[in-house]
Design an enzyme around this catalytic site. Structure first.
Site, mmCIF file in Angstrom:
data_model
loop_
_atom_site.group_PDB
_atom_site.id
_atom_site.type_symbol
_atom_site.label_atom_id
_atom_site.label_comp_id
_atom_site.label_asym_id
_atom_site.label_seq_id
_atom_site.Cartn_x
_atom_site.Cartn_y
_atom_site.Cartn_z
ATOM 1 N N ARG A 172 2.206 -2.650 -7.574
ATOM 2 C CA ARG A 172 2.076 -1.199 -7.694
ATOM 3 C C ARG A 172 3.457 -0.548 -7.587
ATOM 4 O O ARG A 172 3.746 0.432 -8.288
ATOM 5 C CB ARG A 172 1.136 -0.640 -6.620
ATOM 6 C CG ARG A 172 -0.318 -1.019 -6.828
ATOM 7 C CD ARG A 172 -1.211 -0.348 -5.807
ATOM 8 N NE ARG A 172 -1.300 1.096 -6.004
ATOM 9 C CZ ARG A 172 -1.829 1.934 -5.132
ATOM 10 N NH1 ARG A 172 -2.302 1.488 -3.967
ATOM 11 N NH2 ARG A 172 -1.880 3.228 -5.388
ATOM 12 N N CYS A 230 3.000 5.071 1.203
ATOM 13 C CA CYS A 230 2.111 4.085 0.587
ATOM 14 C C CYS A 230 1.376 4.796 -0.535
ATOM 15 O O CYS A 230 1.963 5.588 -1.252
ATOM 16 C CB CYS A 230 1.160 3.499 1.627
ATOM 17 S SG CYS A 230 0.151 4.752 2.472
#
Length: 275
Positions: A172, A230
């Site tokens: 990611r 995050c």
């Protein structure tokens, strides 16, 4: 006060004269509410707290898990029996992402003694119960500022001038995949440091020495300025917790990538390198 507590130490404290308030924060990303699992079996005395509804505000421009309304959060904690003069222990189903979010939020709101059950419910070897407790209402009143907090501009500045760690999975970070948010990639200058590498195969945190060595490899020390983000401020809280175990203070960008990627004017970097 240590940021984590072992299952054996928790059992001893729960049997003592002044047991901690116990919060069950079982949660799964994008899945159904786990209160039914709590109602089937939990550590005796634990009160269920819903991460999506009670440890975050409504999803929107501030990301998928922005800060909750402070007054509502305080009410939730008091109903759960939380007071400033009594320690709190939080746990979840095992990953400790949700428990870390509760740990961080209570610490940011000024509670002086909050710990996470290392290894989560899976580490607990004591009895479980289906009995729902009715704790006496606590007295905790949130006072923000107990732990450092970043906004989007602060995260961008830290990525340029300090150390900003990206706690998501490496794919990611690189932008290879993005299953949730509008855009793949990372904040320019941020360093990839996946949260999953903070724990051993047992699900428990690596030792303080191991974590210290890991974070030093990224340039993080007790004297450096460190921030974490995050996807939506949940696994990032776990990274801040791991840094705390290593005695390295760090700020959390709560909005994280889910806020950053909603703004088309903010730059996005892709690939394995920070820039």
């Amino acid at each position: 006060m240590n940021a984590i507590i072992s299952a054996s130490d928790l059992a001893n404290e729960l049997a003592g004269a002044n047991p901690p308030v116990l919060l069950d924060v079982r949660w799964q990303l994008g899945g159904p509410n786990l209160r039914p699992e709590y109602e089937q079996a939990h550590i005796p005395g634990a009160v269920f707290v819903d991460l999506d509804a009670e440890l975050a505000g409504p999803a929107g421009s501030g990301g998928r898990h922005p800060l909750p309304d402070l007054e509502a959060f305080g009410t939730t904690m008091r109903v759960a029996g939380v007071s400033a003069d009594r320690s709190v222990v939080v746990y979840d189903g095992g990953l400790n992402w949700a428990a870390a979010r509760a740990w961080w939020l209570l610490g940011w709101a000024g509670h002086p003694s909050v710990r996470v059950l290392d290894g989560g419910l899976a580490a607990w070897e004591g009895p479980l119960t289906a009995e729902i407790p009715e704790p006496a209402v606590g007295t905790f009143t949130p006072v923000p500022g107990g732990l450092p907090l970043l906004d989007a501009d602060g995260a961008a500045a830290l990525a340029r001038n300090g150390l900003l760690l990206d706690a998501r999975a490496a794919e990611r970070y690189r932008g290879d995949v993005e299953p949730i948010d509008p855009v793949g990639g990372h904040i320019p200058g941020a360093v990839s440091a996946p949260t999953a590498e903070n724990v051993a195969e047992s699900g428990r945190f690596r030792s303080a020495a191991e974590l210290s060595d890991r974070f030093k490899g990224f340039g993080a020390t007790a004297d450096s300025e460190v921030g974490v983000y995050c996807g939506s401020g949940v696994s990032g809280a776990h990274q801040v917790l791991a840094l705390a175990v290593a005695d390295i203070p760090a700020a959390l960008y709560v909005g994280s990538w889910s806020e950053w990627s909603r703004d088309g004017d903010r730059p996005v970097a892709t690939g394995p390198d920070p820039q």
